[in-house]
Design a protein around this motif. Sequence first.
Motif, short mmCIF file in Angstrom:
data_model
loop_
_atom_site.label_atom_id
_atom_site.label_comp_id
_atom_site.label_asym_id
_atom_site.label_seq_id
_atom_site.Cartn_x
_atom_site.Cartn_y
_atom_site.Cartn_z
N PRO A 182 0.74 -1.22 0.08
CA PRO A 182 -0.09 0.08 0.05
C PRO A 182 0.68 1.41 0.05
N ALA A 183 0.24 2.47 -0.33
CA ALA A 183 0.95 3.62 -0.26
C ALA A 183 1.42 4.05 1.04
N ALA A 184 2.33 4.47 1.31
CA ALA A 184 2.94 4.81 2.44
C ALA A 184 3.31 3.60 3.42
N GLY A 185 3.13 2.25 2.64
CA GLY A 185 3.61 0.97 3.39
C GLY A 185 2.69 0.72 4.62
N LYS A 186 1.49 1.28 4.53
CA LYS A 186 0.51 0.93 5.83
C LYS A 186 -0.94 1.11 5.51
N PRO A 187 -1.70 0.65 6.18
CA PRO A 187 -3.43 1.04 5.92
C PRO A 187 -3.42 2.63 6.33
N LEU A 188 -4.69 2.97 5.47
CA LEU A 188 -5.16 4.28 5.74
C LEU A 188 -6.04 4.27 7.03
N LEU A 189 -6.57 2.90 7.31
CA LEU A 189 -7.50 2.88 8.54
C LEU A 189 -7.58 1.48 8.87
N VAL A 190 -7.68 1.27 10.06
CA VAL A 190 -7.75 0.07 10.92
C VAL A 190 -8.78 0.56 12.05
N ARG A 191 -9.69 -0.77 12.07
CA ARG A 191 -10.98 -0.84 13.07
C ARG A 191 -10.96 -2.39 13.87
N THR A 192 -11.20 -2.30 14.82
CA THR A 192 -11.30 -3.45 15.83
C THR A 192 -12.62 -3.80 16.08
N GLY A 193 -13.09 -5.06 15.98
CA GLY A 193 -14.47 -5.26 16.70
C GLY A 193 -15.37 -5.06 15.49
N MET A 194 -14.90 -5.29 14.12
CA MET A 194 -16.10 -5.31 13.09
C MET A 194 -15.22 -5.76 11.79
N ARG A 195 -16.11 -6.26 10.85
CA ARG A 195 -15.55 -6.64 9.47
C ARG A 195 -16.05 -5.92 8.35
N PHE A 196 -14.93 -5.44 7.89
CA PHE A 196 -15.32 -4.39 6.69
C PHE A 196 -15.65 -5.20 5.36
N SER A 197 -16.80 -4.52 4.73
CA SER A 197 -17.21 -5.61 3.39
C SER A 197 -16.94 -4.40 2.32
N LYS A 198 -17.74 -3.68 1.74
CA LYS A 198 -17.96 -2.84 0.62
C LYS A 198 -17.30 -1.58 0.93
N ILE A 199 -16.76 -0.92 -0.10
CA ILE A 199 -16.27 0.53 -0.24
C ILE A 199 -16.42 1.10 -1.27
N VAL A 200 -16.91 2.24 -1.23
CA VAL A 200 -16.79 3.55 -2.22
C VAL A 200 -16.26 4.70 -1.82
N VAL A 201 -15.73 5.35 -2.52
CA VAL A 201 -14.75 6.61 -2.25
C VAL A 201 -15.44 7.77 -3.10
N ASP A 202 -15.62 8.86 -2.25
CA ASP A 202 -16.25 10.11 -3.04
C ASP A 202 -15.22 11.18 -3.16
N ARG A 203 -15.06 11.88 -4.06
CA ARG A 203 -14.36 13.03 -4.20
C ARG A 203 -15.04 14.27 -4.11
N VAL A 204 -14.60 14.95 -3.11
CA VAL A 204 -15.38 16.04 -2.51
C VAL A 204 -14.29 17.46 -2.69
N THR A 205 -14.93 18.35 -3.20
CA THR A 205 -14.17 19.56 -3.30
C THR A 205 -14.46 20.55 -2.00
N SER A 206 -13.48 20.70 -1.53
CA SER A 206 -13.68 21.64 -0.03
C SER A 206 -13.93 23.12 -0.31
N ALA A 207 -14.36 23.85 0.93
CA ALA A 207 -14.17 25.24 0.63
C ALA A 207 -12.97 25.99 0.26
N ASP A 208 -11.88 25.43 0.22
CA ASP A 208 -10.67 25.85 -0.13
C ASP A 208 -10.40 25.47 -1.57
N GLY A 209 -11.14 24.62 -2.12
CA GLY A 209 -10.94 24.39 -3.45
C GLY A 209 -10.07 22.94 -3.70
N ARG A 210 -9.64 22.28 -2.60
CA ARG A 210 -8.98 21.13 -2.81
C ARG A 210 -9.57 19.97 -2.75
#
Length: 742
Positions: free
Chosen positions: A400-428
């Motif tokens: 993975p990028a940076a060699g590690k996960p973006l997010l880790v959670r304990t006590g649950m099992r991840f299934s599906k994922i969708v990623v949304d691209r949002v333009t914030s108030a600063d234009g980024r």
Amino acid sequence: MMRAPAVLSYFLLIMSGGLAVSTPRRSVSFQDLDLKQFSESGFDSLSSLAIRDDVRQLVVGARGKVLTLSLDDIAKKTGEAEWTVSPEDKSLCQMKGKGMKECDNFIRSLHTTENGTMLVCGTNAFNPGCDYMTFINGKISLQGSKQAGKGKVPFDPYQRFTSLMNGNTLYSAASSNFLGTEMAFQRYGLNPISTEVRRSWLNEPTMISISLVEANKTRVEDEDAVFLFFTESAVEEYSDSVRVSRIARVCKSDLGGERTLQRRWTSFLKARLVCPFSDVGSPSLVQDAFFLRDQNDWRDSVFYATFTANSHRESSDACSKSAVCAYKLSDIRQVLGGTFLTERDTGSWDTYTGEEPSPHPASCINDELRAKGVTSSLHLSDKTLVFMKDHPLVKGAVAPAAGKPLLVRTGMRFSKIVVDRVTSADGRQRHVMLIGTDSGWLQKAVRFDGEDGRVIEELQLFETPRPINFLQLSSMTGQLYSGADDVAVQVNVRDCSRYTLCDDCLLARDPYCGWDKIIGQCVSVVGALVGSVIQSLTDGDILMCPIPELETKPGIVYLFAHTAQFLPCSPETNLPVSWRLSDSVLLPGPRHTVLSQGLVVRPSSSDSGVYTCETVETVKGKVHRRTVVQYAVQVQDTDSLMGTMRAAVIVLAVFACLLISFICGALVARHQKVKMGICIDCVNVNDNVHNSVHNSVHNNVHNNVHNNVHNNNNQVIIVMFPYCQDQAAGRRADEALAHCER
């Protein structure tokens, strides 16, 4: 003494190998979530879901039918087309040993073709079939032009598979036999092609996801490719039971070989996919993948993937761990262009050190090869194709990028994922990860530069726990659509109304949300007037907020001296809390026990004052404290307070008796008859109420709490208080960890 939450956080950090485990900032229960849902009698076994932005419809496949729902409000059904199994086919299916329900027609795939019709494929009583569906005057209808669906969807209605439609070309990774044991990655259309039936190509795979990556073709070596995510038993391991995650790639222009690998992929290459967050020696297993194309340079595009830990020690839901890893397309291409592994006569796999044929095996036919006279895979030499047939696996692993996960959670099992691209108030551009779980909770997470990923909030999509098997986001409505066995749901992930104050709106650092200075509300930045909305996603700077109005004075609370009592504190978020008495922070001790929903206090006569419960949030090293509730506590001697309460009870008892007498009189006047015994003696009311209140307050509060606290050295969960009724978040991470330790 270190507080329990701090100890648990430290232990979780050790358990995760130095990875920060994210706890949701806020949990929103099903009852508190403003969502729309569709469910009706006869609708069950939801098995496919597709968004049609062009006709503003959500198309849902279920057992024996296809439904269309309004994309704006899925509670409104707009169409239905039945596709059931004939009695003969169902009888034949049952004769082969399958159950009555299994022998129905489960609609497993829904794809839109170039002309707007939809390819609909179902299991059809373990005899897969496909048909075309049209939209005419807002209504749907199946054309009845049945065609074979073998390999396009599984025979088994519950077996996992994946498919993708590009134009009129279908890519599918599914089983192609009745038993579900022959798995293939195939392309259907003008040039059908498939994987080689060899253990080295696919070894008991579970198909996960297919993505098409179209190049800009700004360089001669660029070419469109199709990527497959799957898990399989690793042929390169000594034990056949080791399952690993894989990513495979084929070229979109692949036509197979002329003699060798006829109608077989000549460009099939696979590599191990790693997401390091579990135990050493226990590879994590990919559950879903989402491709997010970079708008500036397609080579910098990213795959986001969910993983669960593949460890027998983490088999229970309470102790399981999940993660999200991101992979740059450029890194994947580099690994797949590296050294090959080869199988020896002994069955072991080693690095291939011999001479590689030219062009490089599994290369896509690009402009560079065309200039050399190789215009299609049909022109590749047999030497190259034989090598490719025997060497589908590369040595390198995709990290993975940076060699590690973006997010880790304990006590649950991840299934599906969708990623949304949002333009914030600063234009980024910001990326918001929307992650489904096996328990029906949606995680809305972000990761900012220099920080670990964090869950802004989690939303309970279903009233009862059930897996999130479908997750799709409409670019037109901005709504997220999901479903379980007998219900489809629609939720607005851009909803900012839960942030009622400016500081909460900014500290949440939700890319969707900002504080509108004009109307004084937290609103979605999507479509907001430029300059009217403030955000502070990087720093959480609440100094940007307007000066708040003066807070109201706290209410007066009377407590018994030397008796353990409970002061509730239930913040809307899952942030840690601290308590202050006047200006001093309350530390755990003989007189104070901090619980997750309040404070158990056993005050002395000198402990009167203002008790403040506040949430504590740290952003970029700066601590933010926000008051949740305040109590102006006055500590009274037990005997004097009992006397005050007795007087109050007598007054209440007299009032109750007068009220009952009035009701009796009214009933007599209206009905001219009253059953004897409705009006009761005021003396009995006084005695009964007084005794009840006295026993409840004095005996229960004093004896139960006093004994519990003293006998257990202030370390018990006092069950008479509503500490365990955590309706919003379910079992918290610390409680889940305690469950694991037990």
